[in-house]
Design an enzyme around this catalytic site. Structure first.
Site, PDB file in Angstrom:
ATOM      1  CE  LYS A  89      -3.860   1.935   2.759  1.00 47.17           C
ATOM      2  NZ  LYS A  89      -4.713   1.678   3.950  1.00 47.17           N
ATOM      3  CB  SER A 141      -7.900   3.488   3.007  1.00 45.76           C
ATOM      4  OG  SER A 141      -7.018   2.952   3.963  1.00 45.76           O
ATOM      5  CB  SER A 170      -7.993   0.785   5.904  1.00 39.20           C
ATOM      6  OG  SER A 170      -8.638   2.023   5.938  1.00 39.20           O
TER       7      SER A 170
END
Lengths: 427, 427
Positions: free
Chosen positions: B59, B133, B157
């Site tokens: 990420k 997210s 997330s």
């Protein structure tokens, strides 16, 4: 002296003391005597009461069942159903509560003047402040009325008045003594403390008040030849304090302590965060809505501080917390493997007139050497030295180390510890 | 499959995948292949590399040396000197980084649409959100391009996109996996997580990423007949999710689990504090001054959230922290001696159009069942069940309990543990 004799002596002393402003609520002689009588009966029955007949004063932001808690503000008063555990444990051990003592309102101050119950005056020189915020507690112990007094300490409130009144102030590690039944000042940092005339009495009371939460590796005594850090440079000290502190360091060296100079700057930088940063919002969270209601009896300086705290943004509190963690790493790296840190408790003792002329500025300077202590989770013992009050600061849960080193300063033999660790013998 | 073969297969899959928005930075085939070649040489030399040839996506709020970190904002980009420890530990174990994945900007969102690099679409139905997210990380694992992907999880997330993409999301207890080298969202609650297609792969990666900080009494396995709490009532679930969740509970009972209904209200009340209260100020402290500078590339929804967080008063953060502690006591009292809590991971999967129409409201509802987890210091494992993603939530540092119970849902044999504790065998 029997408990009854002790009570009568205290009330006689009280009548002579000329410091009525030290008290907010004082119990009357007959009811205190009745407790002494009951206590004597329990002692005669063979009960073990280690504090039998010791007279206790309680700062009026700490609950005592049957007496109002005002926190220094008459309109804030409430009537607690139970005593704070810190109080109850002393009472269970035989202490008798004399009454509730004056304080800087909502424990907001280090001076002792911020109270509608009157500015508390030094026991020797009435033109000087008593120190605060545990002003009355320190004064009634110094006067010999109470043997023990409960204070609280967020920024130095349990140490600065001990220094000015030339008595002992023991500030345990945050979390050691429960704060239930205490009106919060900054809840993350508030500690319950003890004032006493001797270190051994103060230590004994703190042991009785403490939760059994010591970590397994907590030291139970100072090493035989402790290393004590002292600041490489000291700022803001009056001339007489500067000289007296130097003498205190020399006496400690003479007692067998290894003294090592360190940089105090990261400690002092953290100290500034307590009053100039985001943490003051905890004071607003505690009593702000009450103060906003515009009640009577709010001290103007305290009211201004608390109302201003309403507007601190949360992101400042967040970044201050991060900054504090960073400063703590830096400070403790400089501290290194020293057993303790010796500091002046306060840099000078102001007159009441000086505080009236500059109530915020003088107060802030008074906290120079005490503010960082609870921010860093440390323990401290404030003791009198010739011409100055000094404090021995030790790591969190190393309270015994601070007290053992403080014993070298006041010339008391350390209290025996219950472990098999070597005891520090004072020659 | 050799590491080189695995890399070639991944790039072939990548070419077919039609989800280019999942990536922010993708390495090129020759350099990834070169790493595979080097890895094969190390394997041939006898090195033990438990993750040899596993392909890792990271990420883009987590540092990888040599690749920019954008946190989903091109103007925020910086070039880290070192990889985050969480990444480095996987690489040291033989994983090969493929690239950096898209995310809701500054990890602020649960939808996957809040990014100037494009809204990330569900792998099966491009009209649906991927969840966020950690949107790109979940998608590239679900597509079979990466074997493992690093996510982060503050409010859900690391779990919501796992649920929508029907893969495994392991969210360890706060503090277990280091967050150094991670752009903070809410620093007090941020966790580094793993996405994987199988639970055993996800667990293995988390073990490799973790610090050795487990408390001595941390359970290393679920008991033979675990007790799992489920909510007495569920709110906000789509009809199909409600039915699927009921089936998941029944399957777990059939696998030998004792199911017990509890009140979810104190958990849900805490969840609201994360977005509607003072904690959002941590987001401002992390990136607010950057956002205030008015740079290009700020997602309008994320920018509005962060700018609004500037004005939260600190006393609200203080009282929210106290409220959270109280809710936690109440919630954990209701939890009682259950081994875990089974919940839907998200209440429904919205379309991208629905999120565009109501970007704040839909996002907030998505976090109903995930928000409280890090506020309470709990661990969680999100796994696919027929027709819904579910999560097994366990106490802090009881990560193994959550994973063992999750294994009953996905039908995997639990990974062997190194202690002498009894293993849970799935019949």
């Amino acid at each position: 002296m029997t408990p009854q004799e002790r009570v009568r002596a205290a009330f006689a002393q009280l009548a002579l003391s000329e410091r009525p402003e030290a008290w907010i609520t004082l119990r009357d002689l007959p009811s205190v005597l009745a407790e002494a009588v009951a206590l004597e009966a329990r002692l005669a029955a063979g009960e073990l009461l280690p504090l039998a007949g010791k007279l206790l004063a309680v700062k009026d932001n700490v609950d005592v069942a049957g007496l109002p808690t005002t926190a220094g503000c008459p309109t804030y008063a409430y009537h607690p159903e139970a005593s704070a555990p810190a109080v109850q444990r002393l009472v269970d051990a035989g202490a008798i509560v004399l009454g509730k003592t004056n304080l800087d309102q909502f424990a907001t101050g280090l001076v002792g003047t911020r109270s509608p119950y009157g500015a508390v005056r030094d026991v020797r020189d009435p033109s000087l402040v008593s120190g605060g915020s545990s002003s009355g507690s320190a004064v009634v112990v110094a006067l010999g009325i109470a043997d023990l007094a409960i204070g609280t300490d967020t920024a130095g409130s349990g140490r600065v008045p001990a220094a000015f009144q030339q008595i002992v102030g023991v500030k345990p590690t945050y979390g050691l003594v429960p704060t239930a039944g205490v009106v919060p000042a900054c809840r993350s940092f508030d500690c319950v403390t003890i004032f006493a005339r001797t270190l051994s009495e103060g230590r004994r009371a703190i042991r009785i008040m403490s939760d059994p939460v010591l970590p397994a590796d907590a030291p139970l005594a100072a090493p035989p030849r402790p290393v004590v850090a002292v600041p490489a440079t000291l700022t803001g000290l009056s001339d007489s304090y500067a000289e007296a502190f130097e003498q205190a360091v020399k006496s400690l060296e003479a007692a067998g302590v290894v003294v090592r100079a360190i940089r105090l700057e990261p400690f002092l930088a953290a100290a500034k965060l307590l009053y100039e940063g985001g943490f003051v919002a905890e004071r607003y969270a505690a009593v702000g809505p009450f103060v906003d209601g515009g009640p009577d009896g709010i001290d103007p300086t305290v009211g201004a501080i608390i109302r201003k705290a309403r507007d601190v943004p949360a992101h400042v509190l967040v970044s201050d917390s991060e900054c504090l963690a960073e400063l703590r790493r830096e400070a403790m790296a400089g501290w290194g493997d020293a057993d303790a840190l010796l500091l002046p408790t306060a840099p000078f003792q102001p007159t009441i007139a000086a505080v009236t002329a500059d109530p915020i500025g003088v107060n802030a300077r008074l906290g120079t050497y005490t503010n960082f202590c609870n921010l860093f989770g440390l323990s401290a013992v404030a003791v009198p030295a010739p011409g100055i009050g000094v404090q021995v600061v030790a790591r969190g849960f190393a309270d015994a180390v601070a007290a053992d080193i403080a014993a070298l300063i006041v010339g008391e033999t350390p209290a025996p510890v219950s472990s098999g660790l070597p005891l520090l013998v004072v020659g």
